[in-house]
Design a protein around this motif. Structure first.
Motif, short mmCIF file in Angstrom:
data_model
loop_
_atom_site.label_atom_id
_atom_site.label_comp_id
_atom_site.label_asym_id
_atom_site.label_seq_id
_atom_site.Cartn_x
_atom_site.Cartn_y
_atom_site.Cartn_z
N SER A 251 -5.71 -4.42 -0.21
CA SER A 251 -4.41 -3.76 0.56
C SER A 251 -3.68 -4.86 0.83
O SER A 251 -2.30 -4.93 1.50
N THR B 130 0.88 -1.19 -0.03
CA THR B 130 -0.17 0.01 -0.11
C THR B 130 0.86 1.29 0.17
O THR B 130 0.96 2.17 0.87
N PHE C 178 -5.05 0.30 -4.57
CA PHE C 178 -3.61 0.51 -3.86
C PHE C 178 -2.57 0.21 -4.96
O PHE C 178 -2.49 -0.73 -5.64
N THR D 241 -2.95 4.95 -1.54
CA THR D 241 -4.47 4.46 -1.55
C THR D 241 -5.04 5.40 -2.47
O THR D 241 -4.99 6.56 -2.12
#
Length: 134
Positions: free
Chosen positions: A69, A33, A112, A36
């Protein structure tokens, strides 16, 4: 022509609209990640991602964009790609979606950025697509 027509239209009336973006995404560490990306709209179709505006050469970085994620590559919307063209603030690289993404309508509220091979650089990430439901 009524000059107010375009200004009054919503993103559902246009193709290749920016549906998600992040500036200065760090590529200096392997991460599921690194960024985002909040997606505009509740349903959307992905068309391409553009990596641009690197603060240093990102040419050896490998990145992908996924739906979750957890880093699962099975959830990739844009496959792991070496950013070989992204070497400065004046270069960019467009990437097409994975094969199964070209026929899917997505509803995930976020995408992500996953960094698989790190390099000391940052890039801007811009995802283009079509908004199905705003």
């Amino acid at each position: 022509m009524n000059s107010n027509r375009v200004g009054a239209s919503l993103p559902t009336k246009f193709g290749n609209y920016v549906i998600a973006a992040a500036q200065g995404v760090p590529l200096n560490a392997v991460s599921n990640t690194a960024a985002t990306l909040s997606v505009t709209g509740t349903s959307y179709i992905v068309r391409r991602v553009t990596y641009v505006n690197a603060n240093a050469s990102a040419s050896t970085a490998n990145v992908s964009i996924i739906l979750t994620s957890d880093g699962a590559t099975a959830n990739a919307v844009f496959a792991k790609t070496k950013l070989s063209n992204v070497t400065s603030t004046t270069t960019f690289q467009d990437v097409a979606p994975v094969a199964n993404a070209v026929s899917n309508v997505y509803s995930s509220g976020a995408l992500f950025v996953k960094v698989d091979t790190a390099i000391d650089a940052t890039v801007d990430v811009v995802v283009y697509g079509d908004i199905v439901n705003p």
